[in-house]
Structure formats: C-alpha cells, structure tokens
Design an enzyme around this catalytic site. Structure first.
Site, PDB file in Angstrom:
ATOM      1  N   ASP A 114      41.230  55.113  47.230  1.00 23.79           N
ATOM      2  CA  ASP A 114      42.569  55.098  46.623  1.00 23.79           C
ATOM      3  C   ASP A 114      42.782  53.777  45.895  1.00 23.79           C
ATOM      4  O   ASP A 114      42.139  52.767  46.204  1.00 23.79           O
ATOM      5  CB  ASP A 114      43.639  55.248  47.712  1.00 23.79           C
ATOM      6  CG  ASP A 114      43.566  56.598  48.393  1.00 23.79           C
ATOM      7  OD1 ASP A 114      42.995  57.529  47.794  1.00 23.79           O
ATOM      8  OD2 ASP A 114      44.069  56.701  49.529  1.00 23.79           O
TER       9      ASP A 114
HETATM   10  N1  URA Z   1      41.017  57.652  53.142  1.00 25.31           N
HETATM   11  C1  URA Z   1      42.162  57.360  52.486  1.00 25.31           C
HETATM   12  O1  URA Z   1      43.238  57.813  52.859  1.00 25.31           O
HETATM   13  N2  URA Z   1      42.093  56.579  51.385  1.00 25.31           N
HETATM   14  C2  URA Z   1      40.930  56.028  50.932  1.00 25.31           C
HETATM   15  O2  URA Z   1      40.933  55.286  49.939  1.00 25.31           O
HETATM   16  C3  URA Z   1      39.760  56.334  51.637  1.00 25.31           C
HETATM   17  C4  URA Z   1      39.813  57.141  52.731  1.00 25.31           C
END
Ligand code: URA
Length: 248
Positions: A114
C-alpha cells in the site's frame, strides 16, 4: 526474449536495440546520443546505431551499462509512494534511476505494498521469478512489523493461527498466519498469502486498526539495514534464496 536469445547464443547485440532496451533512449534518439558523444564502444565514439557490440564494451557518459536482464532489486519503500507505473503522485519508480521505468522487459513490482506501507519491495524483469513469488499457490511468507491504534486483546494470536478467519466480503478463510506480540500495540505478523490489504483487514476483523506497516522479509530474504528510500541489486545467492520455498 531478445535478451534470452542473446545470452543463450552469446550474440553481440545491435547498439540501438541494446541502449533502448535498457532505457537509455528510444530507438529514434539513439543517433543523437551517439552524435553527441555520450556513448563509447571499447573507447571509440565512432559508432553507428546498427553496429553489433558486446554489451560489456559499451559505456554511456563514461559509465558501464546497467545490468542486462534478468535483474532483481530490493527497495526499502518509503511511505507515500505507490507501487505503480501510472501513479498520479509519487511512485516507487521515483526511487530508481529514470531509465529503469522504460526498460524492456518491464521492471515490475513483486506484489504491491500500500501507499503508506514501508519496507522490503522487490522489483524484477524476470517473469518466472515474479510468478514464483506472487502465485497464490506458492504460499511465500511475508513478515510485517505492525503498529496498532488499540492495545492487542490477546485473542488475535489464536484467531490468526486458526485458518478460520474470514475477511469481509470473502468466501475463503485465510490460511493460518503467525502473530508474534512485541508490545501492547506492536506485533510481527507472518502471512503466506497476498490478499488485498490483507494485514489491515485482519486487524480490522478484530476491531483494531493498523497505524503503521513495514515489511521486513519476503521468503528467506530480509530487508536488513538498507536505508529507507534506497535500493540495491540482489546478489546471485540472494536470488537463489528467494527461489527456495519459504521460512527465514
Ligand atoms: N497488507 C496490507 O494491508 N497492506 C500492505 O501494504 C501489505 C499487506
């Protein structure tokens, strides 16, 4: 495919194709690059775009060429950067040399983090490795350091390990995951899937919220001491390590 053939047959390569495939310029721009004297082959700047060259003999502005495919690199992803070629704001590709954006074959992120997640992000142009690391069938482990809004309840370890946790809107429960409690609001979580926003949704399912998320390991490969925002190529032994299934 082009580089595959070159490597197998140990061919020399056409200079214009070599430079454009590595992102130094487009095929159209090669003539200008040569005319302006940026490129030398074995020290000579009397060159033509269609000449065949041995890649290790080519320099651009006095520097050896970037590595030919396949390449694998790790980036310590900073927060605020998207894992996308088409990001509207900052992108992880902003952390790499500009020409890496336009390499052919494409340098792709190995799974997405993310925008606000930091830590170990791999990028590769090796389609087979990309598949081996991201296929849902391969169950490659990913270890995250998590900071939470609220204190852990104590029930999360068993719930995540159970293999029964069903995320909102999904039909298949998550595979068992390992939660190691490090503090009241701090934990390490090891998952072997890569569902959409998986870690955040796992804690949401417990009524909590992730306030920061950092990936420290993929398979057997640790991020180590690479500073945030920096990248480096993996050593051949590290790529081997990645190809080995799971666990640190
Ligand atoms: N899980 C998440 O919620 N976000 C990420 O960036 C990676 C794994």
């Amino acid at each position: 495919m082009f580089f595959e053939l070159v490597r197998k047959a140990n061919y020399d390569m056409r200079l214009d194709k070599l430079l454009s495939s590595l992102g130094y310029c487009s095929r159209r721009e090669v003539r200008a690059l040569l005319r302006e004297g940026h490129v030398t082959v074995s020290g000579s700047s009397r060159l033509s775009p269609d000449m065949h060259v041995e890649p290790s003999s080519v320099s651009v502005d006095g520097e050896a060429l970037d590595a030919l495919p396949p390449i694998v690199l790790m980036l310590n992803k900073p927060a605020g950067h998207e894992c996308s070629h088409a990001a509207s704001g900052p992108s992880v590709y902003d952390c790499l040399p500009d020409r890496f954006r336009v390499r052919n074959p494409t340098l792709a992120c190995v799974g997405r983090l993310d925008k606000d997640t930091t830590g170990l992000l791999l990028l590769t142009d090796d389609g087979e490795l990309l598949h081996a690391l991201t296929s849902p069938k391969k169950h490659v482990e990913k270890a995250y350091r998590v900071t939470l809004r609220d204190t852990l309840k104590g029930t999360e370890v068993a719930l995540f390990a159970s293999g029964n946790l069903l995320l909102d809107g999904e039909e298949k429960p998550l595979l068992p995951a390992v939660l190691l409690v490090l503090g009241e609001r701090e934990a390490e979580l090891v998952i072997c899937e890569g569902r959409f926003h998986q870690v955040k949704r796992m804690f949401e399912a417990c009524g909590n919220e992730v306030v920061s998320l950092h990936r420290a390991r993929v398979g057997k490969l640790e991020l180590g001491t690479l500073p945030e925002g920096e990248w480096r190529f993996l050593e051949p032994l590290e790529v081997e390590l990645l190809r080995q299934p799971n666990q640190a």
